[in-house]
Design a protein around this motif. Structure first.
Motif, PDB file in Angstrom:
ATOM      1  N   GLU A  43      63.709  82.823 102.455  1.00  0.00           N
ATOM      2  CA  GLU A  43      63.436  83.301 101.099  1.00  0.00           C
ATOM      3  C   GLU A  43      64.522  83.023 100.073  1.00  0.00           C
ATOM      4  O   GLU A  43      64.288  83.162  98.876  1.00  0.00           O
ATOM      5  N   ILE A  44      65.710  82.631 100.522  1.00  0.00           N
ATOM      6  CA  ILE A  44      66.810  82.389  99.585  1.00  0.00           C
ATOM      7  C   ILE A  44      67.367  80.976  99.708  1.00  0.00           C
ATOM      8  O   ILE A  44      67.656  80.311  98.705  1.00  0.00           O
ATOM      9  N   SER A  45      67.532  80.473 100.931  1.00  0.00           N
ATOM     10  CA  SER A  45      68.324  79.251 101.144  1.00  0.00           C
ATOM     11  C   SER A  45      67.767  78.034 100.410  1.00  0.00           C
ATOM     12  O   SER A  45      68.521  77.113 100.076  1.00  0.00           O
ATOM     13  N   ARG A  46      66.441  77.981 100.133  1.00  0.00           N
ATOM     14  CA  ARG A  46      65.841  76.787  99.537  1.00  0.00           C
ATOM     15  C   ARG A  46      65.871  76.804  98.005  1.00  0.00           C
ATOM     16  O   ARG A  46      65.461  75.821  97.371  1.00  0.00           O
ATOM     17  N   ALA A  47      66.336  77.879  97.389  1.00  0.00           N
ATOM     18  CA  ALA A  47      66.345  77.973  95.925  1.00  0.00           C
ATOM     19  C   ALA A  47      67.450  77.082  95.339  1.00  0.00           C
ATOM     20  O   ALA A  47      68.612  77.175  95.722  1.00  0.00           O
ATOM     21  N   ARG A  48      67.067  76.217  94.391  1.00  0.00           N
ATOM     22  CA  ARG A  48      67.990  75.197  93.862  1.00  0.00           C
ATOM     23  C   ARG A  48      68.695  75.635  92.574  1.00  0.00           C
ATOM     24  O   ARG A  48      68.178  76.428  91.798  1.00  0.00           O
ATOM     25  N   THR A  49      69.832  75.022  92.351  1.00  0.00           N
ATOM     26  CA  THR A  49      70.551  75.211  91.102  1.00  0.00           C
ATOM     27  C   THR A  49      69.736  74.634  89.943  1.00  0.00           C
ATOM     28  O   THR A  49      68.849  73.794  90.142  1.00  0.00           O
ATOM     29  N   PHE A  50      70.017  75.074  88.720  1.00  0.00           N
ATOM     30  CA  PHE A  50      69.222  74.636  87.574  1.00  0.00           C
ATOM     31  C   PHE A  50      70.106  74.444  86.350  1.00  0.00           C
ATOM     32  O   PHE A  50      71.220  74.974  86.262  1.00  0.00           O
ATOM     33  N   GLY A  51      69.595  73.642  85.407  1.00  0.00           N
ATOM     34  CA  GLY A  51      70.329  73.402  84.171  1.00  0.00           C
ATOM     35  C   GLY A  51      69.409  72.872  83.092  1.00  0.00           C
ATOM     36  O   GLY A  51      68.266  72.476  83.364  1.00  0.00           O
ATOM     37  N   PHE A  52      69.893  72.864  81.866  1.00  0.00           N
ATOM     38  CA  PHE A  52      69.103  72.466  80.700  1.00  0.00           C
ATOM     39  C   PHE A  52      69.508  71.069  80.225  1.00  0.00           C
ATOM     40  O   PHE A  52      70.698  70.728  80.224  1.00  0.00           O
ATOM     41  N   MET A  53      68.525  70.302  79.800  1.00  0.00           N
ATOM     42  CA  MET A  53      68.804  68.960  79.282  1.00  0.00           C
ATOM     43  C   MET A  53      69.828  68.987  78.155  1.00  0.00           C
ATOM     44  O   MET A  53      70.720  68.147  78.084  1.00  0.00           O
ATOM     45  N   HIS A  54      69.708  69.990  77.277  1.00  0.00           N
ATOM     46  CA  HIS A  54      70.590  70.008  76.103  1.00  0.00           C
ATOM     47  C   HIS A  54      72.050  70.298  76.469  1.00  0.00           C
ATOM     48  O   HIS A  54      72.952  70.103  75.651  1.00  0.00           O
ATOM     49  N   GLU A  55      72.289  70.767  77.715  1.00  0.00           N
ATOM     50  CA  GLU A  55      73.658  71.033  78.151  1.00  0.00           C
ATOM     51  C   GLU A  55      74.329  69.809  78.764  1.00  0.00           C
ATOM     52  O   GLU A  55      75.555  69.788  78.955  1.00  0.00           O
ATOM     53  N   VAL A  56      73.532  68.791  79.064  1.00  0.00           N
ATOM     54  CA  VAL A  56      74.040  67.668  79.841  1.00  0.00           C
ATOM     55  C   VAL A  56      75.202  66.970  79.132  1.00  0.00           C
ATOM     56  O   VAL A  56      76.247  66.694  79.733  1.00  0.00           O
ATOM     57  N   GLU A  57      75.049  66.642  77.848  1.00  0.00           N
ATOM     58  CA  GLU A  57      76.104  65.908  77.141  1.00  0.00           C
ATOM     59  C   GLU A  57      77.390  66.723  77.054  1.00  0.00           C
ATOM     60  O   GLU A  57      78.490  66.178  77.235  1.00  0.00           O
ATOM     61  N   TYR A  58      77.248  68.036  76.803  1.00  0.00           N
ATOM     62  CA  TYR A  58      78.449  68.880  76.755  1.00  0.00           C
ATOM     63  C   TYR A  58      79.134  68.896  78.118  1.00  0.00           C
ATOM     64  O   TYR A  58      80.354  68.737  78.218  1.00  0.00           O
ATOM     65  N   MET A  59      78.337  69.073  79.179  1.00  0.00           N
ATOM     66  CA  MET A  59      78.899  69.114  80.526  1.00  0.00           C
ATOM     67  C   MET A  59      79.654  67.824  80.829  1.00  0.00           C
ATOM     68  O   MET A  59      80.777  67.844  81.341  1.00  0.00           O
ATOM     69  N   LYS A  60      79.048  66.699  80.484  1.00  0.00           N
ATOM     70  CA  LYS A  60      79.701  65.423  80.775  1.00  0.00           C
ATOM     71  C   LYS A  60      80.987  65.253  79.969  1.00  0.00           C
ATOM     72  O   LYS A  60      81.955  64.671  80.452  1.00  0.00           O
ATOM     73  N   SER A  61      81.010  65.799  78.764  1.00  0.00           N
ATOM     74  CA  SER A  61      82.234  65.725  77.960  1.00  0.00           C
ATOM     75  C   SER A  61      83.366  66.542  78.582  1.00  0.00           C
ATOM     76  O   SER A  61      84.542  66.297  78.321  1.00  0.00           O
ATOM     77  N   GLN A  62      82.985  67.536  79.415  1.00  0.00           N
ATOM     78  CA  GLN A  62      83.966  68.363  80.111  1.00  0.00           C
ATOM     79  C   GLN A  62      84.249  67.851  81.521  1.00  0.00           C
ATOM     80  O   GLN A  62      84.935  68.509  82.308  1.00  0.00           O
ATOM     81  N   GLY A  63      83.666  66.692  81.846  1.00  0.00           N
ATOM     82  CA  GLY A  63      83.850  66.136  83.186  1.00  0.00           C
ATOM     83  C   GLY A  63      83.052  66.847  84.247  1.00  0.00           C
ATOM     84  O   GLY A  63      83.404  66.828  85.432  1.00  0.00           O
ATOM     85  N   LEU A  64      81.954  67.483  83.838  1.00  0.00           N
ATOM     86  CA  LEU A  64      81.111  68.237  84.757  1.00  0.00           C
ATOM     87  C   LEU A  64      79.712  67.637  84.807  1.00  0.00           C
ATOM     88  O   LEU A  64      79.277  66.945  83.888  1.00  0.00           O
ATOM     89  N   GLY A  65      78.994  67.917  85.893  1.00  0.00           N
ATOM     90  CA  GLY A  65      77.596  67.493  86.001  1.00  0.00           C
ATOM     91  C   GLY A  65      77.389  66.002  86.124  1.00  0.00           C
ATOM     92  O   GLY A  65      76.272  65.513  85.923  1.00  0.00           O
ATOM     93  N   LEU A  66      78.437  65.241  86.493  1.00  0.00           N
ATOM     94  CA  LEU A  66      78.328  63.776  86.519  1.00  0.00           C
ATOM     95  C   LEU A  66      77.429  63.281  87.645  1.00  0.00           C
ATOM     96  O   LEU A  66      76.934  62.154  87.585  1.00  0.00           O
ATOM     97  N   GLY A  67      77.214  64.119  88.669  1.00  0.00           N
ATOM     98  CA  GLY A  67      76.367  63.704  89.788  1.00  0.00           C
ATOM     99  C   GLY A  67      75.007  64.362  89.785  1.00  0.00           C
ATOM    100  O   GLY A  67      74.238  64.214  90.742  1.00  0.00           O
ATOM    101  N   GLY A  68      74.669  65.074  88.726  1.00  0.00           N
ATOM    102  CA  GLY A  68      73.411  65.810  88.680  1.00  0.00           C
ATOM    103  C   GLY A  68      72.214  64.916  88.410  1.00  0.00           C
ATOM    104  O   GLY A  68      72.292  63.968  87.638  1.00  0.00           O
ATOM    105  N   ASN A  69      71.085  65.218  89.064  1.00  0.00           N
ATOM    106  CA  ASN A  69      69.832  64.500  88.816  1.00  0.00           C
ATOM    107  C   ASN A  69      68.668  65.354  89.293  1.00  0.00           C
ATOM    108  O   ASN A  69      68.869  66.466  89.807  1.00  0.00           O
ATOM    109  N   LEU A  70      67.456  64.853  89.143  1.00  0.00           N
ATOM    110  CA  LEU A  70      66.274  65.633  89.510  1.00  0.00           C
ATOM    111  C   LEU A  70      66.157  65.832  91.021  1.00  0.00           C
ATOM    112  O   LEU A  70      65.345  66.646  91.462  1.00  0.00           O
ATOM    113  N   GLY A  71      66.965  65.108  91.788  1.00  0.00           N
ATOM    114  CA  GLY A  71      66.944  65.287  93.233  1.00  0.00           C
ATOM    115  C   GLY A  71      67.855  66.394  93.725  1.00  0.00           C
ATOM    116  O   GLY A  71      67.765  66.790  94.890  1.00  0.00           O
ATOM    117  N   ASN A  72      68.750  66.881  92.861  1.00  0.00           N
ATOM    118  CA  ASN A  72      69.661  67.925  93.321  1.00  0.00           C
ATOM    119  C   ASN A  72      69.786  69.101  92.355  1.00  0.00           C
ATOM    120  O   ASN A  72      70.702  69.920  92.482  1.00  0.00           O
TER     121      ASN A  72
END
Length: 304
Positions: free
Chosen positions: A185-214
């Motif tokens: 009931e818990i182990s399969r729940a995935r992390t989530f994020g918003f498209m509009h946060e992607v550019e900010y995250m990348k500017s901070q060196g974060l989320g560089l490996g994120g995609n729809l598969g993870n």
């Protein structure tokens, strides 16, 4: 007697770091009783060991990251730690070839699979639990987290996103592990994020490996993943997964009720630090008779 656990044999996997985008090899090894969870950065010469403990969680931007006084980092440990908690594993050596644990599919399920494939072994020392004896709370504005005395382990969390994708789903869940399975009931729940946060995250060196598969990715209205959600309330279930991993950095299962609203890695860690700094609020306990163990821990998978 309820005994400590480690792995039956070594096992490894390769993946990508969610924030760094680097390819990472992860190897898990059995470890002696009372050694806890230790991470080893094998890409450094000489290799550096970093023990999982609340005082070393010194970066909580979108994940829980251990940082030593010398600046050695091991990041995004919460999903792996959550899997250890879910299977009751006390002692393990975790070798990584980068500064971040691989994200896999964004949940704890791939780690559960690895651990079960390696097998789980009992050790010759009693398992030590932390029993919460007094309420402990951390409040920041409208956000809060809390531990209360409870003869078992429950997690109750609520989130608050004014967004169509979230408004269609429950934003509050309570799980009593006396009645519910972490693996199912818990182990399969995935992390989530918003498209509009992607550019900010990348500017901070974060989320560089994120995609729809993870990760679950959300635009202004919808979930973009073609397969949709694994649970109607997957968002808040993932927050529970994170919280379980963050709390397990203390090194022992908690006999307590954990609850929170709009919590995150920083507040979860602050709660652990406040608990440990309040000696009257907790105690170590072990159980000679398995029947004395709270029923929340009866669902741990069998040793094989």
């Amino acid at each position: 007697m309820i005994l400590q656990r480690t792995l039956g044999q070594p096992i490894s996997a390769t993946g990508v770091g969610l924030h760094s985008g680097e390819r990472v090899r992860l190897a898990l090894y059995p470890a002696p009783a009372d050694s806890g969870i230790v991470f080893r950065r094998t890409d450094l010469q000489p290799a550096v060991d970093v023990r999982a403990e609340p005082s070393l969680v010194n970066d909580t931007r979108l994940s829980s990251t251990l940082v030593t006084d010398a600046g050695v980092r091991v990041g995004t440990i919460e999903h792996l730690m959550s899997a250890f908690a879910g299977l009751g594993i006390d002692n393990l050596l975790v070798e990584v070839t980068a500064a971040e644990i691989p994200i896999m599919d964004g949940s704890a399920a791939p780690f559960i699979y690895l651990l079960q494939e390696a097998g789980i072994a009992d050790q010759d020392k009693p398992k030590r639990f932390i029993r919460v004896r007094e309420p402990v709370e951390v409040v920041e504005g409208d956000k809060w987290v809390r531990l209360d005395p409870h003869d078992g382990f429950t997690v109750e969390l609520s989130i608050e996103f004014n967004h169509p994708a979230f408004n269609r789903a429950p934003q509050k869940v309570k799980i009593d592990f006396a009645d519910h399975s972490y693996v199912d009931e818990i182990s399969r729940a995935r992390t989530f994020g918003f498209m509009h946060e992607v550019e900010y995250m990348k500017s901070q060196g974060l989320g560089l490996g994120g995609n729809l598969g993870n990760a679950i990715v959300i635009d202004d209205e919808y979930v973009l993943n073609p397969e949709g959600l694994r649970f109607p309330d997957e968002f808040v279930r993932h927050k529970i997964l994170d919280a379980i991993g963050d709390l397990y950095i203390v090194g022992h299962p908690l006999i307590a009720a954990f609850s929170g609203h709009k919590s995150g890695h920083a507040m979860n860690n602050a709660l652990l630090r406040k608990l440990l700094a309040t000696p009257s609020a907790w105690e170590y306990v072990s159980f000679k008779d398995p029947l004395d163990v709270p029923s929340s821990f009866h669902r741990l998978p069998e040793v094989r």
